[in-house]
Scaffold this motif. Structure first.
Motif, PDB file in Angstrom:
ATOM      1  N   ALA A 165      -6.652  -2.400  -2.287  1.00  0.00           N
ATOM      2  CA  ALA A 165      -7.968  -3.028  -2.499  1.00  0.00           C
ATOM      3  C   ALA A 165      -8.509  -2.668  -3.889  1.00  0.00           C
ATOM      4  O   ALA A 165      -9.033  -3.530  -4.611  1.00  0.00           O
ATOM      5  N   ALA A 166      -8.355  -1.396  -4.283  1.00  0.00           N
ATOM      6  CA  ALA A 166      -8.855  -0.963  -5.604  1.00  0.00           C
ATOM      7  C   ALA A 166      -8.049  -1.631  -6.718  1.00  0.00           C
ATOM      8  O   ALA A 166      -8.603  -2.067  -7.731  1.00  0.00           O
ATOM      9  N   TRP A 167      -6.736  -1.713  -6.525  1.00  0.00           N
ATOM     10  CA  TRP A 167      -5.900  -2.381  -7.537  1.00  0.00           C
ATOM     11  C   TRP A 167      -6.335  -3.844  -7.694  1.00  0.00           C
ATOM     12  O   TRP A 167      -6.487  -4.339  -8.817  1.00  0.00           O
ATOM     13  N   PHE A 168      -6.567  -4.521  -6.573  1.00  0.00           N
ATOM     14  CA  PHE A 168      -6.904  -5.947  -6.650  1.00  0.00           C
ATOM     15  C   PHE A 168      -8.257  -6.155  -7.330  1.00  0.00           C
ATOM     16  O   PHE A 168      -8.448  -7.140  -8.045  1.00  0.00           O
ATOM     17  N   VAL A 189       1.538 -11.138  -6.353  1.00  0.00           N
ATOM     18  CA  VAL A 189       0.756 -10.371  -5.369  1.00  0.00           C
ATOM     19  C   VAL A 189      -0.742 -10.626  -5.572  1.00  0.00           C
ATOM     20  O   VAL A 189      -1.485 -10.828  -4.600  1.00  0.00           O
ATOM     21  N   GLY A 190      -1.191 -10.655  -6.823  1.00  0.00           N
ATOM     22  CA  GLY A 190      -2.611 -10.911  -7.094  1.00  0.00           C
ATOM     23  C   GLY A 190      -3.043 -12.270  -6.549  1.00  0.00           C
ATOM     24  O   GLY A 190      -4.115 -12.400  -5.934  1.00  0.00           O
ATOM     25  N   CYS A 191      -2.184 -13.282  -6.737  1.00  0.00           N
ATOM     26  CA  CYS A 191      -2.540 -14.623  -6.232  1.00  0.00           C
ATOM     27  C   CYS A 191      -2.493 -14.658  -4.705  1.00  0.00           C
ATOM     28  O   CYS A 191      -3.301 -15.348  -4.069  1.00  0.00           O
ATOM     29  N   GLU A 221       0.842  -1.214   0.000  1.00  0.00           N
ATOM     30  CA  GLU A 221       0.000   0.000   0.000  1.00  0.00           C
ATOM     31  C   GLU A 221       0.879   1.268   0.000  1.00  0.00           C
ATOM     32  O   GLU A 221       0.570   2.239  -0.686  1.00  0.00           O
ATOM     33  N   GLY A 222       1.980   1.230   0.762  1.00  0.00           N
ATOM     34  CA  GLY A 222       2.784   2.441   0.945  1.00  0.00           C
ATOM     35  C   GLY A 222       3.815   2.685  -0.145  1.00  0.00           C
ATOM     36  O   GLY A 222       4.141   3.828  -0.439  1.00  0.00           O
ATOM     37  N   HIS A 241       4.232   0.795  -9.104  1.00  0.00           N
ATOM     38  CA  HIS A 241       4.695  -0.395  -9.841  1.00  0.00           C
ATOM     39  C   HIS A 241       3.504  -1.304 -10.176  1.00  0.00           C
ATOM     40  O   HIS A 241       3.378  -1.793 -11.297  1.00  0.00           O
ATOM     41  N   LEU A 242       2.627  -1.485  -9.204  1.00  0.00           N
ATOM     42  CA  LEU A 242       1.458  -2.353  -9.438  1.00  0.00           C
ATOM     43  C   LEU A 242       0.579  -1.799 -10.564  1.00  0.00           C
ATOM     44  O   LEU A 242      -0.052  -2.566 -11.299  1.00  0.00           O
TER      45      LEU A 242
END
Ligand SMILES: N[C@@H](CCC(=O)N[C@@H](CS)C(=O)NCC(=O)O)C(=O)O
Length: 201
Positions: free
Chosen positions: A182-185, A158-160, A140-141, A146-147
Motif C-alpha cells: 500500500a505504501a509503495w503504491f 503492478v502499478g496499473c 507483499e511477501g 524489487h518494487l
C-alpha cells in the motif's frame, strides 16, 4: 503511430505510462472506441484479430498487440531500459504477475457485464479474486525490494493492476494486511505518468 484504446483499460494504461515515462506520448495518435468481446469493432479486428486493446499501428511494420509486446517495443525504440538485461527474468515475472492480476480482475468485471443473471457464477468470481489475493500476498511477501528499485516494466504492470483494483474492486480493500505494498503504491501512483493516465471511470 496509432494506438487503439479505451480510457479505463488498465492494459492501455500500461502502454500510456510507458509512453509518458519514455517521453514518447506525442509520437502516438490515439483512436478511442468501444471494445466488447461479444461485439468486436471490425476496424480493430482487421488490424488485431483478437479484437482486444491496446493495439499499436506502426508506420513501418505489422500492428502490434498485446500490452506486453507494445511496452517492450516502445522501450526498445526509446532505449529506456525498462527491461534491463541484468534482471530480465524477474522483470518479466513481475510483469506477468501484474498482468495476471489484471486478467483475473477483468474476468470478474466481464462476468457481471457480459453474462446474464442466470449465467453469473459467484464461485467463478471468487476463484478469480483468490488469484488476485495470492498475487497481492506474493508482492507483499517477496517483491518489495524489487518494487523499491529503479523503474521497470514489471513495476508499471503492478502499478496499473493496483490502480485497476481501486477502480473496480475498491470495496474488497486490497490494502488490508498489506502495508508495504500500500505504501509503495501511494508513491508510485504519484508519479506524473500515473497521474496523467489515471482512469476517470
Ligand atoms: N493480454 C492483453 C489483454 C487485453 C484486453 O483484454 N483488453 C480488454 C480491454 S481492458 C479488451 O480488449 N477486451 C475485449 C475482448 O476481450 O474481446 C493485453 O495485455 O493487451
Amino acid at each position: 503511430m496509432k494506438l487503439y484504446k479505451l480510457s479505463p483499460s488498465p492494459y492501455v494504461r500500461k502502454v500510456r505510462v510507458v509512453l509518458e515515462e519514455t517521453g514518447m506520448a506525442d509520437a502516438v495518435e490515439t483512436v478511442e472506441g468501444p471494445v466488447s468481446p461479444m461485439d468486436p469493432d471490425p476496424d480493430l479486428v482487421a488490424l488485431a484479430p483478437l479484437g482486444k486493446i491496446p493495439a499499436l499501428v506502426r508506420e513501418d511494420g505489422a500492428t502490434l498487440y498485446d500490452s506486453r509486446v507494445i511496452c517492450r517495443y516502445l522501450d526498445a525504440k526509446a532505449g529506456a531500459g525498462l527491461y534491463p538485461e541484468a534482471r530480465i527474468w524477474e522483470v518479466l515475472t513481475l510483469e506477468a504477475t501484474g498482468d495476471g492480476m489484471l486478467d483475473a480482475t477483468l474476468l470478474m468485471t466481464y462476468e457481471g457485464r457480459h453474462r446474464t443473471e442466470a449465467q453469473y457464477s459467484t464461485d467463478w468470481v471468487e476463484a478469480q479474486w483468490l488469484k488476485v489475493t495470492r498475487a497481492l500476498d506474493a508482492l507483499e511477501g517477496r517483491w518489495m525490494s524489487h518494487l523499491a528499485g529503479p523503474l521497470d516494466a514489471g513495476q508499471i504492470a503492478v502499478g496499473c493492476a493496483l490502480g485497476y483494483l481501486d477502480l473496480r474492486q475498491d470495496a474488497r480493500n486490497w490494502r488490508a494486511g498489506r502495508p508495504a505494498l500500500a505504501a509503495w503504491f501511494e508513491g508510485f501512483a504519484a508519479r506524473p505518468s500515473m497521474q496523467a493516465t489515471a482512469p476517470e471511470g
